[in-house]
Design a protein around this motif. Structure first.
Motif, PDB file in Angstrom:
ATOM      1  N   ALA A 509       0.829  -1.204   0.000  1.00 36.02           N
ATOM      2  CA  ALA A 509       0.000   0.000   0.000  1.00 36.02           C
ATOM      3  C   ALA A 509       0.860   1.248   0.000  1.00 36.02           C
ATOM      4  O   ALA A 509       0.474   2.288  -0.524  1.00 36.02           O
ATOM      5  CB  ALA A 509      -0.924  -0.002   1.217  1.00 36.02           C
ATOM      6  N   SER A 510       2.044   1.154   0.615  1.00 35.02           N
ATOM      7  CA  SER A 510       2.955   2.287   0.706  1.00 35.02           C
ATOM      8  C   SER A 510       4.313   1.892   0.147  1.00 35.02           C
ATOM      9  O   SER A 510       4.639   0.702   0.051  1.00 35.02           O
ATOM     10  CB  SER A 510       3.095   2.736   2.159  1.00 35.02           C
ATOM     11  OG  SER A 510       3.999   3.822   2.263  1.00 35.02           O
ATOM     12  N   GLN A 511       5.100   2.885  -0.237  1.00 40.23           N
ATOM     13  CA  GLN A 511       6.407   2.621  -0.817  1.00 40.23           C
ATOM     14  C   GLN A 511       7.437   3.602  -0.269  1.00 40.23           C
ATOM     15  O   GLN A 511       7.131   4.446   0.577  1.00 40.23           O
ATOM     16  CB  GLN A 511       6.336   2.721  -2.344  1.00 40.23           C
ATOM     17  CG  GLN A 511       5.632   1.560  -3.020  1.00 40.23           C
ATOM     18  CD  GLN A 511       6.384   0.264  -2.910  1.00 40.23           C
ATOM     19  OE1 GLN A 511       7.575   0.247  -2.567  1.00 40.23           O
ATOM     20  NE2 GLN A 511       5.699  -0.839  -3.171  1.00 40.23           N
ATOM     21  N   HIS A 512       8.634   3.499  -0.789  1.00 43.51           N
ATOM     22  CA  HIS A 512       9.724   4.437  -0.512  1.00 43.51           C
ATOM     23  C   HIS A 512      10.630   4.416  -1.720  1.00 43.51           C
ATOM     24  O   HIS A 512      10.394   3.680  -2.673  1.00 43.51           O
ATOM     25  CB  HIS A 512      10.471   4.038   0.765  1.00 43.51           C
ATOM     26  CG  HIS A 512      10.902   2.601   0.777  1.00 43.51           C
ATOM     27  ND1 HIS A 512      12.016   2.146   0.110  1.00 43.51           N
ATOM     28  CD2 HIS A 512      10.342   1.516   1.350  1.00 43.51           C
ATOM     29  CE1 HIS A 512      12.134   0.844   0.284  1.00 43.51           C
ATOM     30  NE2 HIS A 512      11.124   0.422   1.025  1.00 43.51           N
ATOM     31  N   GLY A 513      11.675   5.200  -1.704  1.00 43.51           N
ATOM     32  CA  GLY A 513      12.594   5.239  -2.834  1.00 43.51           C
ATOM     33  C   GLY A 513      12.781   6.616  -3.428  1.00 43.51           C
ATOM     34  O   GLY A 513      13.567   6.788  -4.354  1.00 43.51           O
ATOM     35  N   SER A 514      12.096   7.620  -2.889  1.00 44.52           N
ATOM     36  CA  SER A 514      12.187   8.970  -3.448  1.00 44.52           C
ATOM     37  C   SER A 514      13.294   9.768  -2.761  1.00 44.52           C
ATOM     38  O   SER A 514      13.811   9.379  -1.716  1.00 44.52           O
ATOM     39  CB  SER A 514      10.857   9.704  -3.249  1.00 44.52           C
ATOM     40  OG  SER A 514      10.766  10.236  -1.938  1.00 44.52           O
ATOM     41  N   PRO A 515      13.635  10.944  -3.316  1.00 45.45           N
ATOM     42  CA  PRO A 515      14.600  11.831  -2.658  1.00 45.45           C
ATOM     43  C   PRO A 515      13.939  12.872  -1.766  1.00 45.45           C
ATOM     44  O   PRO A 515      14.578  13.858  -1.402  1.00 45.45           O
ATOM     45  CB  PRO A 515      15.294  12.497  -3.846  1.00 45.45           C
ATOM     46  CG  PRO A 515      14.222  12.596  -4.885  1.00 45.45           C
ATOM     47  CD  PRO A 515      13.350  11.382  -4.701  1.00 45.45           C
ATOM     48  N   TYR A 516      12.671  12.664  -1.414  1.00 43.19           N
ATOM     49  CA  TYR A 516      11.954  13.647  -0.606  1.00 43.19           C
ATOM     50  C   TYR A 516      12.140  13.376   0.887  1.00 43.19           C
ATOM     51  O   TYR A 516      12.559  12.290   1.289  1.00 43.19           O
ATOM     52  CB  TYR A 516      10.478  13.661  -0.980  1.00 43.19           C
ATOM     53  CG  TYR A 516      10.247  14.100  -2.401  1.00 43.19           C
ATOM     54  CD1 TYR A 516      10.616  15.378  -2.823  1.00 43.19           C
ATOM     55  CD2 TYR A 516       9.671  13.249  -3.339  1.00 43.19           C
ATOM     56  CE1 TYR A 516      10.420  15.785  -4.132  1.00 43.19           C
ATOM     57  CE2 TYR A 516       9.470  13.645  -4.651  1.00 43.19           C
ATOM     58  CZ  TYR A 516       9.852  14.918  -5.041  1.00 43.19           C
ATOM     59  OH  TYR A 516       9.660  15.322  -6.343  1.00 43.19           O
ATOM     60  N   ALA A 517      11.794  14.360   1.701  1.00 42.19           N
ATOM     61  CA  ALA A 517      12.092  14.315   3.136  1.00 42.19           C
ATOM     62  C   ALA A 517      11.516  13.091   3.819  1.00 42.19           C
ATOM     63  O   ALA A 517      12.141  12.514   4.714  1.00 42.19           O
ATOM     64  CB  ALA A 517      11.581  15.595   3.808  1.00 42.19           C
ATOM     65  N   TYR A 518      10.318  12.673   3.435  1.00 41.66           N
ATOM     66  CA  TYR A 518       9.708  11.534   4.117  1.00 41.66           C
ATOM     67  C   TYR A 518      10.491  10.246   3.911  1.00 41.66           C
ATOM     68  O   TYR A 518      10.390   9.318   4.712  1.00 41.66           O
ATOM     69  CB  TYR A 518       8.243  11.355   3.686  1.00 41.66           C
ATOM     70  CG  TYR A 518       7.985  11.394   2.195  1.00 41.66           C
ATOM     71  CD1 TYR A 518       8.269  10.305   1.377  1.00 41.66           C
ATOM     72  CD2 TYR A 518       7.431  12.528   1.602  1.00 41.66           C
ATOM     73  CE1 TYR A 518       8.026  10.342   0.016  1.00 41.66           C
ATOM     74  CE2 TYR A 518       7.173  12.577   0.241  1.00 41.66           C
ATOM     75  CZ  TYR A 518       7.476  11.476  -0.555  1.00 41.66           C
ATOM     76  OH  TYR A 518       7.225  11.516  -1.908  1.00 41.66           O
ATOM     77  N   ASP A 519      11.275  10.153   2.840  1.00 46.03           N
ATOM     78  CA  ASP A 519      12.120   8.981   2.614  1.00 46.03           C
ATOM     79  C   ASP A 519      13.560   9.187   3.075  1.00 46.03           C
ATOM     80  O   ASP A 519      14.264   8.227   3.387  1.00 46.03           O
ATOM     81  CB  ASP A 519      12.123   8.611   1.130  1.00 46.03           C
ATOM     82  CG  ASP A 519      10.859   7.883   0.697  1.00 46.03           C
ATOM     83  OD1 ASP A 519      10.186   7.297   1.568  1.00 46.03           O
ATOM     84  OD2 ASP A 519      10.544   7.903  -0.506  1.00 46.03           O
ATOM     85  N   ARG A 520      14.020  10.443   3.098  1.00 42.84           N
ATOM     86  CA  ARG A 520      15.409  10.729   3.466  1.00 42.84           C
ATOM     87  C   ARG A 520      15.612  10.849   4.972  1.00 42.84           C
ATOM     88  O   ARG A 520      16.656  10.473   5.499  1.00 42.84           O
ATOM     89  CB  ARG A 520      15.865  12.058   2.837  1.00 42.84           C
ATOM     90  CG  ARG A 520      15.970  12.078   1.352  1.00 42.84           C
ATOM     91  CD  ARG A 520      16.664  13.357   0.865  1.00 42.84           C
ATOM     92  NE  ARG A 520      16.707  14.436   1.810  1.00 42.84           N
ATOM     93  CZ  ARG A 520      15.877  15.492   1.815  1.00 42.84           C
ATOM     94  NH1 ARG A 520      14.919  15.582   0.917  1.00 42.84           N
ATOM     95  NH2 ARG A 520      16.016  16.451   2.697  1.00 42.84           N
ATOM     96  N   HIS A 521      14.632  11.420   5.680  1.00 44.20           N
ATOM     97  CA  HIS A 521      14.821  11.805   7.076  1.00 44.20           C
ATOM     98  C   HIS A 521      14.746  10.579   7.982  1.00 44.20           C
ATOM     99  O   HIS A 521      13.711   9.922   8.071  1.00 44.20           O
ATOM    100  CB  HIS A 521      13.744  12.821   7.462  1.00 44.20           C
ATOM    101  CG  HIS A 521      13.973  13.471   8.790  1.00 44.20           C
ATOM    102  ND1 HIS A 521      12.970  14.102   9.491  1.00 44.20           N
ATOM    103  CD2 HIS A 521      15.089  13.582   9.563  1.00 44.20           C
ATOM    104  CE1 HIS A 521      13.448  14.573  10.620  1.00 44.20           C
ATOM    105  NE2 HIS A 521      14.733  14.272  10.685  1.00 44.20           N
ATOM    106  N   VAL A 522      15.848  10.275   8.646  1.00 42.98           N
ATOM    107  CA  VAL A 522      15.935   9.097   9.507  1.00 42.98           C
ATOM    108  C   VAL A 522      16.598   9.484  10.826  1.00 42.98           C
ATOM    109  O   VAL A 522      17.305  10.487  10.908  1.00 42.98           O
ATOM    110  CB  VAL A 522      16.745   7.966   8.827  1.00 42.98           C
ATOM    111  CG1 VAL A 522      16.032   7.457   7.587  1.00 42.98           C
ATOM    112  CG2 VAL A 522      18.166   8.428   8.496  1.00 42.98           C
ATOM    113  N   PRO A 523      16.391   8.704  11.882  1.00 39.95           N
ATOM    114  CA  PRO A 523      17.084   8.988  13.142  1.00 39.95           C
ATOM    115  C   PRO A 523      18.517   8.465  13.105  1.00 39.95           C
ATOM    116  O   PRO A 523      18.828   7.526  12.382  1.00 39.95           O
ATOM    117  CB  PRO A 523      16.257   8.205  14.167  1.00 39.95           C
ATOM    118  CG  PRO A 523      15.727   7.043  13.387  1.00 39.95           C
ATOM    119  CD  PRO A 523      15.471   7.551  11.997  1.00 39.95           C
TER     120      PRO A 523
END
Length: 571
Positions: A509-523
């Motif tokens: 239902a959801s993915q990742h792989g983009s260069p946007y903040a929701y995919d880049r920002h990690v702890p």
């Protein structure tokens, strides 16, 4: 000789660390990577109760709250390998979970056991999995080997990891291991030295390949014989806390969640069937069981290999994947994702207690981060924000009138291109055989892409190779992901919130792989002896993690490192 190299090559680092009054290097380094742990999810969902894992890290470690991946393709193998090497994917080589490689060696025959014929795997003109290696089949507990197609190794990894450097500096006495449910995560984090273990659904245990092992140690066989995965049969995934403790208590049935047969989309239906059920292993992975099994295996490994038992620094990479499996199936904003984060918080707290008892946290450096984040499900975004985010169907590109006319003019009936995250690959042999100009085909694909809603940018291979990209975050992120022999013809970037549609109706239902903040920002957390607790808000990057570990461990930087040491760890 080894002592001379250490003294001469690491004099500055050694002086810096000894000035802090710490007895270093640590006995054990544990680098934990939580798959798909977007930076906001800990505080959003986890309990942060006293003694929990995240609370302990926040209270006792350095917490970098503004950390990010700087590469464009935020996928599993890319993030894990960047964290372990301090290198961009353009340098470490693992630019995606899958790619085409124009420089693969000529395939060789690999014997598949005395009772089977040799198999030749030719992937020189086919899609290549990042850790695929026909020369390194998996070793099963009974001594048999997998097919060569299932072979795995770090062959495609072009640089050293922190584990490799510890082995190079300390010699064979340094024990280096990695464990994950995913082979690409375990291998990308571990590297060439030591041993990487990953879960195999066929054997229902953690395995390795003949690249790493010739036989399995007794502790590993003992863990396998416990048959812990099978013990879940007949039980169910239930909420850890009362419903009133959950922000998503009233949203346990959202229309975009993936209704896998026999697993359902509400907690009452999350029941583990008999292990003979073909979906049993998939249900284990799409639940907190995946992390429970991984941490159980890690405990057995620590005891069996006696990690941290002597003065020589050992290294253990642990990749936890439940957040990713569950996020894909139900979305990061779901009751399942919320309960899993609460469980992960408790699991990490128990694991840290175990480390303290077995090795001593005063002797252990703990590093925690994530390989990538996640986007929200388009349906969730549109319902909450009244946006119009959709899925981008790449098949529509091939259906545009311009592409159809081009194919008809050259007598082509097959697709002339394909999308394999993050690249579009033109079928050059097909085009040349038909007498078509690949450059004309590429221009048509670009024009067709730009005519469809949801596309933000598309970058051509030759422009990336020549450095002819805008000096923006997107341009730099794509460049950081570019390796000529493995990169495709075009790099499309969709609009924020959009992602590619998967033709599989049961795809996530959801993915990742983009260069946007929701995919880049990690702890990013560092917790260990001599590290003064603090919260840091300045921007740091995940390439900074490996060189900081190297400095703390008083070893050489991994060979491809481009990151910087984080001074807060040494304050």
């Amino acid at each position: 000789m080894r002592l001379l190299l250490l003294v001469s090559g690491l004099l500055v680092t050694s002086t810096l660390l000894s000035a802090q009054g710490r007895e270093l290097p640590p006995k054990l380094i544990v680098q934990i990577t939580v798959d798909q742990l977007r930076a906001d999810l800990m505080e959003r969902f986890a309990t942060a109760a006293p003694g929990s894992g995240f609370q302990r890290l926040m209270a006792n470690g350095v917490w970098f709250r503004n950390a990010e991946h700087r590469h464009a393709n935020t996928e599993t193998v890319v993030g894990h390998t960047t964290l372990s090497t301090g290198a961009d994917p353009a340098v470490h080589g693992l630019i995606g979970n899958n790619y085409l490689d124009s420089q693969l060696p000529i395939p060789v025959q690999v014997a598949q056991g005395s009772n089977s014929q040799s198999i030749v795997l030719d992937v020189s003109d086919a899609l290549h999995f990042a850790t695929q290696d026909a020369t390194s089949p998996l070793l099963y507990p009974d001594g048999s080997l997998s097919s060569s197609q299932d072979g795995r190794s770090p062959r495609d990894l072009l640089v050293t990891t922190i584990g490799d450097e510890i082995r190079l500096s300390r010699g064979a006495a340094a024990k280096v291991f990695g464990v994950s449910m995913k082979d690409r995560a375990a291998i990308g984090a571990t590297g060439h030295a030591g041993t990487a273990y990953w879960y195999n659904t066929e054997a229902s245990t953690f395995l390795s390949s003949i690249f790493y092992v010739e036989d399995y140690p007794g502790w590993m066989r003992d863990w396998t014989n416990l048959q812990l995965p099978a013990a879940y049969a007949g039980s169910g995934w239930e909420l850890l806390h009362p419903e009133t403790d959950y922000a998503f208590a009233d949203y346990d049935d959202q229309p975009w969640e993936k209704n896998y047969p026999g697993w359902g989309i509400v907690f009452a239906d999350h029941l583990f069937p008999d292990p003979a059920n073909i979906f049993f292993q998939a249900f284990l992975q799409t639940s907190p069981a995946a992390d429970e099994l991984t941490l159980s295996f890690a405990r057995a490994l620590i005891a069996g290999e006696q990690l941290g038992a002597d003065a020589v620094t050992d290294y253990l990479a642990i990749s936890l994947n439940s957040v990713d499996y569950i996020g894909h199936a139900f979305g990061p904003s779901s009751l399942e994702a919320e309960d899993n984060l609460k469980r992960l918080d408790a699991q990490l707290g128990a694991f840290f207690n175990h480390l303290d008892h077995e090795v001593g946290l005063g002797n252990t450096l703990v590093v925690l981060s994530a390989d990538h984040g996640a986007t929200e499900v388009p349906g969730y975004m549109n319902a909450r924000l009244r946006t119009n985010v959709q899925l981008f169907d790449y098949a529509e590109v091939e259906q545009t009138a311009a592409v159809q006319n081009f194919k008809a003019a050259h007598g082509i009936t097959d697709p002339i291109s394909s999308y394999t995250s993050p690249w579009i690959y033109l079928d050059h042999p097909l085009l040349l055989a038909a007498g078509a100009d690949p450059a004309e085909a590429e221009a048509l694909i670009v024009a067709s892409l730009r005519s469809l809603p949801g596309l933000a940018w598309v970058f051509e291979n030759d422009r990336i190779a020549q450095g002819d990209l805008p000096d923006t975050h997107l341009g730099r992120a794509v460049t950081a992901n570019f390796l000529p022999s493995r990169s495709g013809d075009l790099y499309p970037i969709l609009s924020p919130g959009w992602f590619m549609k998967d033709p599989d109706p049961l795809a996530g239902a959801s993915q990742h792989g983009s260069p946007y903040a929701y995919d880049r920002h990690v702890p990013v957390f560092f917790m260990g002896p001599g590290i003064n607790p603090q919260t840091v808000y300045r921007k740091v990057q995940t390439v900074d993690v490996a060189p900081t570990i190297a400095a703390y461990a008083r070893t050489r930087l991994p060979s491809g490192t481009t990151g910087r040491m984080l001074p807060e760890i040494f304050d």
